[in-house]
Write a protein that holds these residues in place. Sequence first.
Motif, PDB file in Angstrom:
ATOM      1  N   ARG A 120      -0.941  13.342   0.280  1.00 34.41           N
ATOM      2  CA  ARG A 120      -0.774  12.180   1.167  1.00 34.41           C
ATOM      3  C   ARG A 120       0.515  11.467   0.783  1.00 34.41           C
ATOM      4  NH1 ARG A 120      -5.312   9.931   0.519  1.00 34.41           N
ATOM      5  NH2 ARG A 120      -4.963   8.173  -0.867  1.00 34.41           N
ATOM      6  N   ILE A 121       1.208  10.980   1.796  1.00 36.39           N
ATOM      7  CA  ILE A 121       2.456  10.238   1.572  1.00 36.39           C
ATOM      8  C   ILE A 121       2.351   8.951   2.370  1.00 36.39           C
ATOM      9  CG2 ILE A 121       4.971  10.269   1.791  1.00 36.39           C
ATOM     10  CD1 ILE A 121       4.766  13.370   1.957  1.00 36.39           C
ATOM     11  N   GLU A 122       2.525   7.818   1.692  1.00 34.93           N
ATOM     12  CA  GLU A 122       2.355   6.532   2.373  1.00 34.93           C
ATOM     13  C   GLU A 122       3.435   5.541   1.964  1.00 34.93           C
ATOM     14  OE1 GLU A 122      -1.116   4.282   1.094  1.00 34.93           O
ATOM     15  OE2 GLU A 122      -1.212   3.263   3.026  1.00 34.93           O
ATOM     16  N   ASP A 146       0.869  -1.178   0.000  1.00 31.54           N
ATOM     17  CA  ASP A 146       0.000   0.000   0.000  1.00 31.54           C
ATOM     18  C   ASP A 146       0.907   1.229   0.000  1.00 31.54           C
ATOM     19  OD1 ASP A 146      -2.115   1.729   0.291  1.00 31.54           O
ATOM     20  OD2 ASP A 146      -2.794   0.952   2.224  1.00 31.54           O
ATOM     21  N   LEU A 147       0.841   2.002  -1.087  1.00 31.03           N
ATOM     22  CA  LEU A 147       1.805   3.090  -1.300  1.00 31.03           C
ATOM     23  C   LEU A 147       1.055   4.307  -1.840  1.00 31.03           C
ATOM     24  CD1 LEU A 147       5.143   3.218  -1.861  1.00 31.03           C
ATOM     25  CD2 LEU A 147       4.356   3.236  -4.215  1.00 31.03           C
ATOM     26  N   THR A 148       1.381   5.501  -1.336  1.00 29.61           N
ATOM     27  CA  THR A 148       0.769   6.711  -1.910  1.00 29.61           C
ATOM     28  C   THR A 148       1.852   7.736  -2.227  1.00 29.61           C
ATOM     29  OG1 THR A 148      -1.205   6.378  -0.545  1.00 29.61           O
ATOM     30  CG2 THR A 148      -0.976   8.514  -1.596  1.00 29.61           C
ATOM     31  N   ARG A 149       1.735   8.331  -3.405  1.00 26.31           N
ATOM     32  CA  ARG A 149       2.632   9.406  -3.791  1.00 26.31           C
ATOM     33  C   ARG A 149       1.794  10.592  -4.257  1.00 26.31           C
ATOM     34  NH1 ARG A 149       5.572   7.016  -1.238  1.00 26.31           N
ATOM     35  NH2 ARG A 149       7.549   6.027  -1.749  1.00 26.31           N
ATOM     36  N   THR A 150       2.298  11.792  -3.952  1.00 26.17           N
ATOM     37  CA  THR A 150       1.637  13.019  -4.403  1.00 26.17           C
ATOM     38  C   THR A 150       2.626  13.766  -5.283  1.00 26.17           C
ATOM     39  OG1 THR A 150       0.373  13.130  -2.346  1.00 26.17           O
ATOM     40  CG2 THR A 150       0.533  15.161  -3.646  1.00 26.17           C
ATOM     41  N   VAL A 151       2.164  14.186  -6.446  1.00 29.73           N
ATOM     42  CA  VAL A 151       3.034  14.935  -7.355  1.00 29.73           C
ATOM     43  C   VAL A 151       2.295  16.209  -7.796  1.00 29.73           C
ATOM     44  CG1 VAL A 151       4.161  12.829  -8.209  1.00 29.73           C
ATOM     45  CG2 VAL A 151       2.199  13.745  -9.453  1.00 29.73           C
ATOM     46  N   GLU A 200       7.408  15.342   7.010  1.00 32.43           N
ATOM     47  CA  GLU A 200       7.968  15.383   8.380  1.00 32.43           C
ATOM     48  C   GLU A 200       7.070  14.602   9.333  1.00 32.43           C
ATOM     49  OE1 GLU A 200      10.846  16.552   9.103  1.00 32.43           O
ATOM     50  OE2 GLU A 200      11.345  18.130   7.661  1.00 32.43           O
ATOM     51  N   ALA A 201       5.762  14.693   9.136  1.00 30.81           N
ATOM     52  CA  ALA A 201       4.820  13.954   9.984  1.00 30.81           C
ATOM     53  C   ALA A 201       5.039  12.455   9.816  1.00 30.81           C
ATOM     54  CB  ALA A 201       3.377  14.332   9.631  1.00 30.81           C
ATOM     55  N   GLN A 202       5.253  12.024   8.574  1.00 27.27           N
ATOM     56  CA  GLN A 202       5.511  10.600   8.334  1.00 27.27           C
ATOM     57  C   GLN A 202       6.810  10.165   9.030  1.00 27.27           C
ATOM     58  OE1 GLN A 202       7.062   9.085   4.649  1.00 27.27           O
ATOM     59  NE2 GLN A 202       5.505   7.475   4.518  1.00 27.27           N
ATOM     60  N   GLN A 203       7.831  11.003   8.942  1.00 27.45           N
ATOM     61  CA  GLN A 203       9.120  10.656   9.568  1.00 27.45           C
ATOM     62  C   GLN A 203       9.000  10.599  11.094  1.00 27.45           C
ATOM     63  OE1 GLN A 203      11.614   9.643   7.444  1.00 27.45           O
ATOM     64  NE2 GLN A 203       9.883   9.974   6.081  1.00 27.45           N
ATOM     65  N   GLU A 253       0.743   6.907   6.752  1.00 28.01           N
ATOM     66  CA  GLU A 253       0.189   7.651   5.627  1.00 28.01           C
ATOM     67  C   GLU A 253      -0.533   8.929   6.029  1.00 28.01           C
ATOM     68  OE1 GLU A 253      -3.298   5.773   3.826  1.00 28.01           O
ATOM     69  OE2 GLU A 253      -3.000   4.041   5.111  1.00 28.01           O
ATOM     70  N   PRO A 254       0.218   9.878   6.631  1.00 24.97           N
ATOM     71  CA  PRO A 254      -0.445  11.147   6.931  1.00 24.97           C
ATOM     72  C   PRO A 254      -0.872  11.846   5.641  1.00 24.97           C
ATOM     73  CG  PRO A 254       1.936  11.351   7.170  1.00 24.97           C
ATOM     74  CD  PRO A 254       1.654   9.896   6.944  1.00 24.97           C
ATOM     75  N   GLY A 255      -1.924  12.653   5.750  1.00 23.04           N
ATOM     76  CA  GLY A 255      -2.388  13.400   4.579  1.00 23.04           C
ATOM     77  C   GLY A 255      -3.186  14.607   5.007  1.00 23.04           C
ATOM     78  N   ILE A 256      -3.226  15.622   4.135  1.00 21.65           N
ATOM     79  CA  ILE A 256      -4.083  16.786   4.393  1.00 21.65           C
ATOM     80  C   ILE A 256      -4.945  17.015   3.161  1.00 21.65           C
ATOM     81  CG2 ILE A 256      -2.565  17.888   6.085  1.00 21.65           C
ATOM     82  CD1 ILE A 256      -1.576  19.716   3.786  1.00 21.65           C
ATOM     83  N   TYR A 257      -6.179  17.500   3.402  1.00 19.58           N
ATOM     84  CA  TYR A 257      -7.167  17.587   2.321  1.00 19.58           C
ATOM     85  C   TYR A 257      -7.901  18.910   2.435  1.00 19.58           C
ATOM     86  CZ  TYR A 257      -5.925  12.724   2.744  1.00 19.58           C
ATOM     87  OH  TYR A 257      -5.198  11.565   2.845  1.00 19.58           O
TER      88      TYR A 257
END
Length: 360
Positions: free
Chosen positions: A335-337, A230-235, A253-256, A323-327
């Motif tokens: 989102r980064i996962e 399960d992977l998420t990338r934002t570009v 930074e939240a993910q780290q 996988e933190p994310g903001i919407y």
Amino acid sequence: MDHLHHKRIQIVRRRLEEFDADGFLSTHPANVYYLCGFTGSLAALLVERGPARLFTDGRFLIQSRQEVKKARVQIVSGSLLAGVGLYLRRSRVRRLAYEPALLTMAQFGELRKSTGPRIRFTRVFGLVEELRQVKSSDEITRMRKAAQLALAAFEEVLPLIRPGVREFELVAEIEYRMRRKGASGPAFDTIVASGRRSALPHARPSAKVLRKNELVVLDLGAILDHYCSDLTRTVFLGRAPARLRCWYRSVWEAQQAAKRALLPGAAEGEVDAAARRVLEQAGLARWFVHGTGHGLGLEVHEDPRLARGQKKTLQAGNVVTIEPGIYLEAVGGIRIEDDFVVSQNGAIAFTKSPAELLEL
Ligand SMILES: [Mn+2]
């Protein structure tokens, strides 16, 4: 694998007493596979004092003999659960623990009708799921490969993410490439969401055309050798405004921070809090509308759950997403996962996300 199945069935058998039961019936395909290796779509596994018994139908006659070594196979004609019930009626089982999670009311009714009144039923939640939470080194190896396969598919598709392409076209490209690399399928419906649609965390891919100056969120996962990734990338398409690059950096930074908190003995909720704290400091916490992550394995959502207030403690061998994310409705989502395994020396990432927003 056979010795593993023997061991796993043995653990379930030993725990029957805790549930005041002398038999355990699993009808959940992931649990059946975990306990005896059977991959067919319809089966029930009965663990009792004697040898374990797998019930399935004639379509799986050859397959069950090939796959199942540590349970006796019984082929049922007609309704599977009625067949299980008839067996139970003649067996020594008196108190049956069953898994209500993946059993319909109709199926349960059928089972109960065919066992007759002498058998008592006890509901059991999470007995096998609890074992599945802690992965063996073999499972971890498979899961790392599943995660790396998903990332490789994403990287192949990167040149195709450009203005003019439709969301569903990218979904097709991603799933095609995962299968070309050996995945038995996507672990869930692949998400490609662009522009304001990226603010929908579980957007369904649409016919929308990608445009310049839009965020694009891609959420993908593969099933490889039965295990999910399960992977998420934002570009961003074009040169991103400074504000978006800054927000992306905060999410990263939240993910780290969550990764650093992901230690044996830590509570699930502490990992979530670590990610949330970073976004609070950046003034973005109100847009972080879901939990930080979830366990992963034979299913794409398993225990542990990295969410607010969860109190169970993590163990070495847990595999989870972070996988933190903001919407933001008017802007879009970020989102980064990635997937991580908990080890005595801290969390180990199967894949690493870029620290800066990727501008295409
Ligand atoms: Mn996920």
